[in-house]
Design a protein around this motif. Structure first.
Motif, short mmCIF file in Angstrom:
data_model
loop_
_atom_site.label_atom_id
_atom_site.label_comp_id
_atom_site.label_asym_id
_atom_site.label_seq_id
_atom_site.Cartn_x
_atom_site.Cartn_y
_atom_site.Cartn_z
N ARG A 569 0.85 -1.19 0.00
CA ARG A 569 0.00 0.00 0.00
C ARG A 569 0.88 1.24 0.00
O ARG A 569 1.81 1.36 0.80
N LYS A 570 0.57 2.16 -0.89
CA LYS A 570 1.36 3.38 -1.03
C LYS A 570 0.41 4.57 -1.12
O LYS A 570 -0.38 4.69 -2.07
N ASN A 571 0.50 5.44 -0.11
CA ASN A 571 -0.37 6.62 -0.04
C ASN A 571 0.51 7.86 -0.14
O ASN A 571 1.23 8.21 0.79
N PHE A 572 0.45 8.51 -1.31
CA PHE A 572 1.30 9.68 -1.59
C PHE A 572 0.40 10.90 -1.74
O PHE A 572 -0.46 10.95 -2.63
N VAL A 573 0.58 11.87 -0.85
CA VAL A 573 -0.23 13.09 -0.86
C VAL A 573 0.68 14.26 -1.20
O VAL A 573 1.76 14.41 -0.62
N LYS A 574 0.24 15.08 -2.12
CA LYS A 574 1.03 16.24 -2.53
C LYS A 574 0.14 17.49 -2.55
O LYS A 574 -1.10 17.38 -2.66
N PRO A 575 0.73 18.68 -2.45
CA PRO A 575 -0.08 19.90 -2.50
C PRO A 575 -0.76 20.05 -3.86
O PRO A 575 -0.26 19.57 -4.88
N TRP A 576 -1.90 20.71 -3.87
CA TRP A 576 -2.58 20.99 -5.11
C TRP A 576 -2.89 22.49 -5.20
O TRP A 576 -2.88 23.20 -4.20
N THR A 577 -3.16 22.93 -6.39
CA THR A 577 -3.34 24.36 -6.64
C THR A 577 -4.79 24.66 -6.99
O THR A 577 -5.38 24.00 -7.87
N LEU A 578 -5.38 25.62 -6.32
CA LEU A 578 -6.72 26.12 -6.60
C LEU A 578 -6.63 27.60 -6.96
O LEU A 578 -5.66 28.29 -6.62
N TYR A 579 -7.66 28.10 -7.64
CA TYR A 579 -7.63 29.47 -8.16
C TYR A 579 -8.84 30.26 -7.67
O TYR A 579 -9.99 29.79 -7.76
N SER A 580 -8.56 31.47 -7.16
CA SER A 580 -9.61 32.38 -6.69
C SER A 580 -9.72 33.55 -7.66
O SER A 580 -8.76 33.93 -8.34
N PHE A 581 -10.90 34.16 -7.68
CA PHE A 581 -11.16 35.30 -8.56
C PHE A 581 -10.52 36.55 -7.98
O PHE A 581 -10.76 36.92 -6.83
N GLY A 582 -9.68 37.23 -8.80
CA GLY A 582 -8.97 38.43 -8.36
C GLY A 582 -9.39 39.69 -9.07
O GLY A 582 -8.60 40.64 -9.16
N GLY A 583 -10.61 39.74 -9.58
CA GLY A 583 -11.09 40.92 -10.29
C GLY A 583 -10.74 40.88 -11.77
O GLY A 583 -10.38 39.82 -12.32
N PHE A 584 -10.86 42.06 -12.42
CA PHE A 584 -10.59 42.17 -13.85
C PHE A 584 -9.40 43.09 -14.06
O PHE A 584 -9.18 44.05 -13.30
N ASP A 585 -8.62 42.83 -15.09
CA ASP A 585 -7.48 43.68 -15.40
C ASP A 585 -7.92 44.87 -16.24
O ASP A 585 -9.13 45.09 -16.47
N GLU A 586 -6.92 45.65 -16.72
CA GLU A 586 -7.24 46.85 -17.50
C GLU A 586 -7.94 46.53 -18.81
O GLU A 586 -8.62 47.39 -19.40
N ASN A 587 -7.79 45.29 -19.29
CA ASN A 587 -8.48 44.88 -20.53
C ASN A 587 -9.80 44.19 -20.23
O ASN A 587 -10.37 43.55 -21.11
N ASN A 588 -10.24 44.30 -18.97
CA ASN A 588 -11.49 43.68 -18.53
C ASN A 588 -11.45 42.15 -18.65
O ASN A 588 -12.48 41.50 -18.84
N PRO A 590 -10.65 38.54 -16.79
CA PRO A 590 -10.64 38.07 -15.39
C PRO A 590 -9.24 37.65 -14.96
O PRO A 590 -8.47 37.08 -15.73
N LYS A 591 -8.92 37.95 -13.70
CA LYS A 591 -7.64 37.54 -13.11
C LYS A 591 -7.91 36.43 -12.09
O LYS A 591 -8.76 36.58 -11.21
N LEU A 592 -7.21 35.30 -12.25
CA LEU A 592 -7.34 34.17 -11.33
C LEU A 592 -6.04 34.05 -10.54
O LEU A 592 -4.96 33.98 -11.10
N VAL A 593 -6.18 34.02 -9.21
CA VAL A 593 -5.02 34.01 -8.32
C VAL A 593 -4.80 32.58 -7.82
O VAL A 593 -5.68 32.02 -7.14
N PRO A 594 -3.63 31.98 -8.14
CA PRO A 594 -3.37 30.60 -7.68
C PRO A 594 -2.98 30.57 -6.21
O PRO A 594 -2.38 31.52 -5.69
N ALA A 595 -3.32 29.48 -5.56
CA ALA A 595 -2.95 29.29 -4.16
C ALA A 595 -2.75 27.80 -3.90
O ALA A 595 -3.53 26.97 -4.38
N GLN A 596 -1.70 27.46 -3.15
CA GLN A 596 -1.42 26.06 -2.83
C GLN A 596 -2.30 25.63 -1.67
O GLN A 596 -2.43 26.34 -0.67
N ARG A 597 -2.90 24.46 -1.79
CA ARG A 597 -3.80 23.94 -0.77
C ARG A 597 -3.37 22.52 -0.39
O ARG A 597 -2.56 21.90 -1.06
#
Length: 704
Positions: A569-588, A590-597
């Motif tokens: 049995r081998k249980n390997f857990v690693k961090p994963w990346t999720l993305y939150s909404f960070g508003g809109f840039d000057e070109n309107n 969408p900006k998505l902000v990555p975060a490690q979870r």
């Protein structure tokens, strides 16, 4: 111009006339042929001829009808008698003659030509032989009252008290041998006048005999509660788990299925309900071996001959282990006859039985506002917000998420392949089976699935009239693949996800976590790591039976079984990346902000477990019938040795998730050792293992 037109008209008229003439000639020929055929079909004569020769019948026919028979001189030597009595059409009489003799007839105007082409073959085929022989079981005991039939012929006979029979059959006939509780056997005559056959039991599920502890017994003499089901009934169910098929097919058995996860979806079985607050599982005995490694649920259903359930005193012979009842499994054996190759394929489609119907984003927003209003608090969503949720005009700021649809697919697949070979002779019989099965989970992009490959070889050898040997080999390789997060966590967060939160952004990137880093769209996949279980199983069973010369009914039999099951049995857990909404840039845009979870760095837990089992038993049996009285007794000795080795290691702080081996970890290690937590620095040891070895030995003396 007129001349050309006249020529065209003449040509058309000539062609029409030619076609009409051709049709008239064709119709005339057709009517003429039909008229002749109808003449033979409507012309009737009366015949009363018994045991006459073919030539005599043709001569009488020729005298009564206006037709001439033309036949070769060789017909004079054809002496096989025919019988025709009654009033029939001439065409029917000729058909009957052709059926009885193999002659062929051809009508040419008012002459009927007779051909002898098929006479010899027909004569050989209808020549009757007196076939005799003896019908016995696999032990050589006579089967009185067994049925012997000519296939398709209606003739039949029964065997006498010693199993002997006599029957009239042609060289090309096939004899059908049958007896209650035994497999039907077809044997071609092929000119043989002596045919001895051996019938094989259908299995313990039939009414004649049942499997009981350490043997079989006639059902009429069984005093305990024993229920049986045949392998054919088990195979009718499309499930990949044997345990799921028994509930509802065997009286007294109930099944409780607590998970539908691939590889672990077998039902927990109870015989006559639950008896204790602790373990209520029945004892599983496979081919005479109690608690055989591998159990019941992962057996290939195509390998099972029958399943018997011992419910009360009939199970007591197994002692305290049988407190919750006993389930006896008998696998298929070889048969005496030509090899038969069988292939089966089962394709299943799996869908959740019932899922809760969740509110969509507009309804959720309205209900949330109502709750806040009742509490005297300001509402959270405006009418414009609710409209955007409904029309999907702004998916980044106003999503409308169906979490169940985002994680669960409507259909997943499961299938099973099986290839079996069965046959043998009186001295050696064999059954070989190869199988594979696959189960997929209900998640989209799932890390969860189950794969199994299995092999079974059952051999039976008859050394002489006193010694019989058997050798059974079973091998199984299974892969259980799961996500690091359990199914309970995944489904819990599916239901906790709000429809006003994003599961997956329109560009395909995963949305933010619901709580504690959990977004089931990600945690159900290998993006978060993996949990792999690889199990290799091997079983070998050697059996023997020795008849004691000079003492009828006295014999010695026994079993030696060795099993080993290895789990990695081998249980390997690693961090994963999720993305939150960070508003809109000057070109309107969408900006998505990555975060490690999840975890801060990759973690690995590895386990190696090996179980070994060795069983030996031997019995001295005395089985005898005295008129209407039956005696079935034995004295047995059984010894069982179980060994287990369990090694576990844990490591974290991996520099990279690419190398998923224990040596690649770093930092301090936290390990539980017999309930005590310890922190060990890396310079002392690179990995810590938990090692436990158990070797219980059990010996039993049994009287039956």
């Amino acid at each position: 111009m007129k001349l050309i037109l006249q020529q065209v008209v003449i040509r058309i008229v000539m062609r029409i006339a030619t076609i009409i003439a051709f049709l008239i000639i064709s119709l005339s020929c057709s009517f003429a042929t039909t008229g002749k055929a109808q003449g033979l079909a409507t012309l009737t004569v009366h015949l009363d001829m018994k045991q006459a020769t073919v030539k005599q019948v043709l001569e009488v026919l020729e005298s009564k009808i206006n037709y001439k028979f033309l036949y070769p001189k060789a017909l004079d030597s054809y002496k096989s008698p025919v019988s025709i009595s009654g009033t029939y059409a001439v065409s029917d009489i000729l058909v009957e003659l052709a059926t009885q003799t193999g002659l062929s007839f051809r009508q040419i105007n008012h002459t009927i030509a007779v051909s002898l082409n098929n006479v010899k073959a027909k004569s050989d085929a209808i020549k009757q032989l007196l076939v005799s022989g003896r019908v016995t079981d696999t032990l050589g005991n006579p089967l009185p009252g067994a049925s012997v039939l000519v296939k398709g012929g209606g003739k039949g006979a029964n065997t006498d008290s010693q199993g002997h029979y006599r029957i009239q059959a042609a060289k090309g006939d096939v004899l059908l041998f049958s007896y209650v509780g035994y497999r039907q056997l077809e044997v071609p005559v092929e000119g043989k006048q002596t045919i001895d056959v051996q019938l094989h039991e259908e299995g313990a599920a039939l009414s004649e005999v049942v499997v009981v502890g350490y043997g079989v017994q006639k059902k009429a003499t069984v005093t305990g509660a024993v229920a049986t089901v045949s392998g054919k009934e088990i195979n009718k169910a499309p499930t990949t788990h044997v345990a799921n098929t028994l509930a509802g097919r065997v009286a007294g058995i109930t099944g409780l299925e607590t998970t539908g996860e691939p590889g672990s979806g077998g039902a927990e079985l109870f015989i006559r309900g639950q008896n204790t607050m602790g373990n209520n599982s029945p004892l599983i005995v496979v081919d005479g071996v109690p608690s055989l490694l591998g159990g019941l649920d992962k057996l290939n259903p195509n390998d099972i001959e029958s399943v018997s359930v011992l419910k009360d005193a009939s199970a007591s012979i197994y002692g305290a282990r049988a407190a919750n009842g006993v389930i006896l499994v008998k696998t298929k054996r070889g048969i005496d006859g030509k090899a038969t190759l069988d292939y089966s394929f089962n394709q299943g489609f799996v869908t959740p039985t019932r899922m809760p119907k969740m509110a969509d984003a507009p309804l959720y927003a309205q209900l949330t506002n109502e709750i806040l209003e009742y509490a005297g608090q300001p509402i959270k969503f405006s009418a414009e917000d609710i409209q955007k949720f409904a029309d999907g005009s702004s998916p980044y700021t106003h999503p409308n998420t169906d979490w169940i649809d985002a994680v669960i697919k409507p259909l997943s697949l499961q299938n099973r392949h099986n290839l079996g070979l069965q046959g043998g002779s009186e001295s050696l019989k064999y059954f070989v089976s190869l199988g594979s099965q696959y189960e997929d989970a209900v998640y989209r992009n799932s890390a969860t699935n189950y794969k199994q490959q299995n092999l079974r070889v059952n051999l039976d050898a008859k050394v002489n009239e006193y010694i019989q040997l058997s050798f059974d080999l079973q091998g199984r390789h299974t892969n259980r693949n799961y996500a690091p997060r359990g199914a309970g966590d995944i489904f819990r967060f599916i239901q906790r996800g709000r429809p006003t939160e994003t599961a997956v952004w329109p560009n395909g990137l995963p949305g933010p976590d619901i709580e504690g880093g959990n977004n089931p769209v990600v945690t159900s996949t290998e993006e978060a790591g993996y949990n792999h279980h690889v199990i290799n199983l091997g079983n070998a069973i050697i059996g023997y039976k020795i008849k004691i010369p000079g003492v009828e009914g006295l014999f010695v039999d026994g079993t030696y079984a060795a099993s080993v099951e290895v789990l990695h049995r081998k249980n390997f857990v690693k961090p994963w990346t999720l993305y939150s909404f960070g508003g809109f840039d000057e070109n309107n845009e969408p900006k998505l902000v990555p975060a490690q979870r999840g975890v801060n760095s990759p973690e690995l837990t590895e386990r190696y477990n090996q179980d070994q089992q060795v069983l030996f038993n031997t019995k001295i049996n005395y089985v005898r019938s005295f008129g209407k009285h039956n005696l079935n007794s034995f004295v047995a000795y059984e010894q069982n040795v179980d060994k287990g080795t369990d090694i576990r290691g844990y490591r974290r702080n991996f520099i990279s998730s690419v190398v998923d081996q224990l040596f690649a970890g770093g930092g301090r290690i936290c390990v539980k050792w017999t309930g005590t937590a310890m922190n060990l620095p890396e310079e002392i040891i690179s990995a810590v293992f938990l090692i436990s070895i158990m070797t219980p030995i059990c010996s039993t003396l049994i009287f039956g």
